[in-house]
Enzyme design. Structure first.
Site, PDB file in Angstrom:
ATOM      1  N   HIS A  19       0.751  -1.150   0.098  1.00 25.39           N
ATOM      2  CA  HIS A  19       0.031   0.019  -0.112  1.00 25.39           C
ATOM      3  C   HIS A  19       0.927   1.077  -0.119  1.00 25.39           C
ATOM      4  CE1 HIS A  19      -3.947  -1.900   1.210  1.00 25.39           C
ATOM      5  NE2 HIS A  19      -2.960  -3.121   1.381  1.00 25.39           N
ATOM      6  N   ASP A 119      -6.063   5.706   2.044  1.00 28.54           N
ATOM      7  CA  ASP A 119      -6.135   4.392   1.506  1.00 28.54           C
ATOM      8  C   ASP A 119      -7.391   3.857   1.383  1.00 28.54           C
ATOM      9  OD1 ASP A 119      -5.860   1.087   1.885  1.00 28.54           O
ATOM     10  OD2 ASP A 119      -3.800   2.008   1.042  1.00 28.54           O
ATOM     11  N   ASN A 376       0.740  -4.660  -7.300  1.00 26.67           N
ATOM     12  CA  ASN A 376       1.903  -4.247  -7.545  1.00 26.67           C
ATOM     13  C   ASN A 376       2.590  -5.018  -8.449  1.00 26.67           C
ATOM     14  OD1 ASN A 376       1.227  -1.695  -6.140  1.00 26.67           O
ATOM     15  ND2 ASN A 376       2.000  -2.655  -4.097  1.00 26.67           N
ATOM     16  N   SER A 377       3.067  -6.155  -7.985  1.00 24.36           N
ATOM     17  CA  SER A 377       3.706  -6.940  -8.778  1.00 24.36           C
ATOM     18  C   SER A 377       3.160  -7.512 -10.111  1.00 24.36           C
ATOM     19  CB  SER A 377       4.005  -8.562  -7.995  1.00 24.36           C
ATOM     20  OG  SER A 377       4.877  -8.130  -6.912  1.00 24.36           O
ATOM     21  N   ASP A 396      -6.671  -9.978  -2.570  1.00 20.56           N
ATOM     22  CA  ASP A 396      -7.041  -9.770  -3.933  1.00 20.56           C
ATOM     23  C   ASP A 396      -6.512 -10.814  -4.795  1.00 20.56           C
ATOM     24  OD1 ASP A 396      -4.607  -8.378  -3.647  1.00 20.56           O
ATOM     25  OD2 ASP A 396      -5.141  -6.955  -5.392  1.00 20.56           O
TER      26      ASP A 396
END
Length: 480
Positions: A19, A119, A376-377, A396
């Site tokens: 995050h 966030d 992100n990855s 997720d």
């Protein structure tokens, strides 16, 4: 008093690397656009940033970018591991929320906070912002498909798709998520959907945080229209002020131009093993499988060994990130690494404690990525054009891996399996047998991702719209 004309934005990430990393990139984008920025971090994570990044020095000379800390409500010796991350969910609501109000009241009258970006699982900030008359935007760091699945959980319950038992058919189709009617199975839903008790506080937390998003001035997502357009259309019907501005790490590079990026933008909370880049230099083009399961996923020792055997038996070179806290050890559990694994790794593997992932994925020697499917990855792999083997574990990740394998087709899904035979086969499929078709899909998606962040691209334009909307909602509250 002369009225302030430049917005002062307070950014509040959830205190976990997945995050913090995209949030700090968003902060740099807004800073480049001329805004005053205050970036909040917990003391725990701020200390780690000071140790492993140039976070402090990058903005030392700028009065427009400042860092402050706020407690996550946990004691300093709390491990903050994935097994105990639920503690942060509730401690931030109880402890951080009143501290946030006090902090906002403490800013000088000549530079009050005029807007907040929080966030998506820190929506207690909406209560504080609305109480003080400050506009707030929510930045949800998961994929659009995952956000939409969370948003549709009430529909899943109403349709009788939730709850289900572990022994139930995990391949049973799920047809109650609009836009995904022919795609999802039980095993592809976000991990909280595997909870049997729908009154479980963690389950309720994610449902409520997602529903609370509608109370904000807008929703920011780290994705792009060509990747998740149909799902974004569904979300947009509920959240008209929607901004898809990803991949944020690439948008930042595009708008920076020749300005060198901040090491802090990598969001690193571990010391990187830079020697892995030198190791990659010795390897042939697209020959290496990169293996990393992100910053919080943990594995059992048995899973580690099965993965390790599969990698060694595949015969392919591999670069593996094994964090010092990757293995969730049982009390009293010990064991030596089998000699054949040590020998196979010495022959064609490289193991590091952490790696500069964006640089690794962009390296010509890397031909595949065995990943936990964190968002992100996934985006970093997409922009680099590197096909994936997906081994999702939580949050997720299960739905991300389904989209990778069945919608974008730039990877294969190893969900709910972890045995050496499957790992070996998946590696060979990715690196040899299915390489051509997977690379073709990955290259196409990478090209779309790069176009969307260029001037005139969808993410570039959506970010410009976000800037305009932030300025138009700019508030100068009378704090008391």
């Amino acid at each position: 008093m002369e009225q302030q004309t430049v917005p002062h934005l307070l950014l509040i990430p959830f205190p976990a690397l997945g995050h913090i990393s995209p949030m700090i990139k968003l902060a740099e984008l807004l800073y480049q656009a001329g805004f005053h920025i205050t970036f909040l971090n917990t003391p725990h994570n701020y200390d780690r940033h000071l140790r492993f990044t140039d976070l402090q020095s990058r903005f030392t000379s700028s009065p427009r970018f400042r860092f402050q800390t706020i407690s996550d409500g946990l004691p300093p010796d709390h491990p903050r591991s994935v097994q105990l991350i639920r503690d942060i969910f509730f401690s931030t609501q109880l402890v951080t929320k009143p501290l946030l109000r006090d902090l906002l009241l403490s800013f000088p009258q000549d530079l009050p906070v005029t807007g907040i970006i929080a966030d998506g699982i820190m929506t207690f900030a909406i209560d504080v912002a609305q109480d003080l008359g400050i506009p707030i935007f929510i930045f949800r760091t998961c994929s659009a498909c995952a956000f939409w699945a969370y948003r549709c959980i009430p529909k899943l319950i109403e349709a009788g798709d939730l709850p289900f038992e572990d022994h139930d058919d995990m391949d049973r189709p799920i047809n109650s998520v609009p836009g995904m009617e022919t795609l999802l199975r039980r095993r592809d839903l976000p991990s909280i959907c595997r909870m049997k008790d729908l009154e479980n506080p963690v389950f309720q937390f994610f449902v409520n945080e997602t529903l609370n998003t509608a109370r904000a001035s807008g929703l920011i997502l780290n994705t792009f229209d060509d990747l998740e357009g149909p799902i974004l259309s569904h979300i947009g019907s509920h959240f008209p002020q929607l901004y898809s501005i990803g991949p944020i790490h690439t948008l930042l590079k595009t708008r920076q131009g020749d300005t060198p990026p901040s090491v802090a933008s990598n969001g690193g909370l571990w010391e990187e093993g830079g020697n892995c880049l030198a190791w990659l230099e010795s390897k042939p083009f697209k020959s290496v499988l990169y293996v990393s399961f992100g910053s919080i996923v943990s594995v059992t020792r048995d899973e580690l060994l099965e993965l390790w055997y599969g990698l060694v038996n595949s015969g392919k070179p591999f670069l593996w990130v094994i964090r010092k806290d990757l293995i969730a050890r049982k009390e009293g559990e010990e064991g030596e690494i089998p000699a054949e694994l040590e020998g196979g790794t010495k022959e064609r593997g490289c193991v590091v404690g952490w790696a500069p992932q964006e640089e690794v994925l962009a390296h010509p020697a890397v031909g595949g990525f065995l990943t936990h499917s964190g968002w992100n990855s996934t985006l970093e792999s997409i922009i680099a054009g590197v096909p994936m083997i997906c081994w999702p574990q939580l949050s997720d990740q299960p739905i991300n891996s389904r989209f990778v394998s069945e919608v974008w087709r730039n990877g294969i899904d190893m969900k709910d399996r972890c045995d050496r035979v499957t790992v070996e086969k998946m590696v060979r499929d990715l690196m040899v047998d299915q390489r051509e078709e997977l690379e073709k899909a990955a290259d196409k998606m990478a090209d779309l991702a790069r176009k969307c962040v260029r001037e005139g691209g969808s993410s570039y334009c959506n970010f410009e719209r976000l800037l305009e909307d932030i300025r138009s909602t700019m508030s100068f509250p009378q704090l008391s």
